[in-house]
Design an enzyme around this catalytic site. Structure first.
Site, PDB file in Angstrom:
ATOM      1  N   LYS A  35       0.820  -1.209   0.000  1.00 30.05           N
ATOM      2  CA  LYS A  35       0.000   0.000   0.000  1.00 30.05           C
ATOM      3  C   LYS A  35       0.860   1.268   0.000  1.00 30.05           C
ATOM      4  CE  LYS A  35      -0.746   0.292   5.017  1.00 30.05           C
ATOM      5  NZ  LYS A  35      -1.748   0.354   6.089  1.00 30.05           N
ATOM      6  N   ASP A  36       2.154   1.157   0.383  1.00 29.89           N
ATOM      7  CA  ASP A  36       3.046   2.315   0.377  1.00 29.89           C
ATOM      8  C   ASP A  36       3.716   2.539  -0.974  1.00 29.89           C
ATOM      9  OD1 ASP A  36       2.572   2.776   3.084  1.00 29.89           O
ATOM     10  OD2 ASP A  36       4.273   1.541   3.720  1.00 29.89           O
ATOM     11  N   ARG A  87      -8.191   8.031   4.352  1.00 31.45           N
ATOM     12  CA  ARG A  87      -9.204   7.067   3.931  1.00 31.45           C
ATOM     13  C   ARG A  87      -9.974   6.544   5.138  1.00 31.45           C
ATOM     14  NH1 ARG A  87      -9.145   1.875   4.599  1.00 31.45           N
ATOM     15  NH2 ARG A  87      -6.968   1.975   5.262  1.00 31.45           N
ATOM     16  N   ARG A 137       0.459   9.237  14.535  1.00 29.94           N
ATOM     17  CA  ARG A 137       1.603   8.799  13.735  1.00 29.94           C
ATOM     18  C   ARG A 137       2.499   7.916  14.582  1.00 29.94           C
ATOM     19  NH1 ARG A 137       3.815  11.446   9.556  1.00 29.94           N
ATOM     20  NH2 ARG A 137       5.003   9.513   9.461  1.00 29.94           N
ATOM     21  N   ARG A 143       1.985   3.520  18.314  1.00 24.58           N
ATOM     22  CA  ARG A 143       0.554   3.833  18.319  1.00 24.58           C
ATOM     23  C   ARG A 143      -0.172   3.060  19.427  1.00 24.58           C
ATOM     24  NH1 ARG A 143      -0.972   4.083  11.830  1.00 24.58           N
ATOM     25  NH2 ARG A 143       1.104   4.678  11.140  1.00 24.58           N
TER      26      ARG A 143
END
Length: 299
Positions: free
Chosen positions: A78-79, A123, A141, A147
């Site tokens: 996805k990156d 998203r 972040r 996280r």
């Protein structure tokens, strides 16, 4: 001669690089991992949408491939931008982990009104605002473990993360809820790994055998959809492709950042026509109103 594997230095990135290294070692290749810090890693206190630009987590790694310091790179797919630099190729996409998003801390339906939910993704935040407009969505972040520490420290009532990362690192028990794609459409390529190499040479030849056909077709459709929209990982675009036998089903959406407007559509067809299905769905969604949403994002 050992294969040099370029990777980011996060716990998840190194897990992914080591997984690929183990697969290649089992096939008789000696491997070593080189950690490379990317632009996205250097700007951890700024929301991703404000950092801007494509290739936030890949540019410096691709430079290492091009100048010969690395033979292959392992990314979260996805990156990886849909257009690769000249001279580089997507050599393999191994079998995909769970592509869905996961809520950690508390199920969405159980969160009291006004609860703070953290996510790094436009998203996700846009779809959260549509699902639960009474929640407060804030940016979070940092690496996965960072996280989770912020959640445990009470800064958030819940956070939304990719299920794949949690499962790969052995933290599946932290998941309160897996969000179905109908409620939270995943990011393009989410849950899949990308092995990038130069277009020819030992790295490409060694990695090709690690590709999974069904995953290849699914992510090819999703990436063709994203390419047709001209978007990247910083735009509120979602896509979810599944392959059943020889058939591929693709769902995609574009959503306004505040969740007020969403354009969805679906297509299906032969898996071997994955890219054309993705491109056609992108064109359909643009005509259905997504062009206006994307135009506002690029002002």
């Amino acid at each position: 001669m050992p294969l040099n594997i370029a990777s980011r230095g996060s716990q998840l990135a190194l897990w992914q690089a080591r997984w690929v290294s183990e697969k290649l070692t089992a096939r008789g290749h000696e491997c070593r991992i080189e950690i490379i810090t990317t632009t996205g890693d250097k700007n951890t206190d700024v929301p991703l949408a404000e950092v801007g630009g494509k290739g936030l987590f890949t540019k410096e790694i691709e430079e290492a491939l091009l100048d010969g310091r690395a033979d292959l790179a392992v990314h979260s797919l996805k990156d990886l931008p849909t257009e690769l630099p000249a001279g580089l190729a997507l050599a393999a996409v191994p079998e995909r982990e769970d592509p869905h998003d996961a809520v950690v801390g508390c199920k969405l339906a159980d969160l009291p009104s006004g609860s703070i939910v953290g996510t790094s993704s436009l998203r996700r935040s846009a779809q959260l605002r549509r699902l639960r407009p009474d929640l407060i969505v804030e940016s979070i972040r940092g690496n996965l473990d960072t996280r989770l520490r912020k959640l445990d420290g009470g800064q958030y009532a819940a956070i939304v993360l990719a299920a794949a990362g949690l499962k790969r690192l052995g933290w599946a028990d932290r998941i309160a809820e897996i969000l179905p794609a109908e409620a939270m459409c995943p990011a393009v390529g989410q849950g899949a790994l990308a092995i990038e190499t130069r277009v020819s040479g030992l790295g490409f030849n060694a990695c090709a055998a690690l590709s999974d056909a069904s995953t290849h077709y699914a992510v090819a459709a999703e990436r063709a959809f994203l390419r047709a929209l001209g978007g990247g990982c910083l735009v509120p675009i979602g896509a979810h492709a599944t392959v059943d036998g020889e058939r591929l089903h693709l769902a995609g959406l574009v959503i306004a950042p505040d969740g007020s407007e969403v354009v969805r559509a679906e297509r299906q067809g032969p898996a071997t026509e994955a890219e054309s299905i993705g491109a056609a769905l992108g064109a359909e969604i643009l005509e259905a109103g997504a062009r206006n949403i994307l135009a506002l994002m690029r002002v």
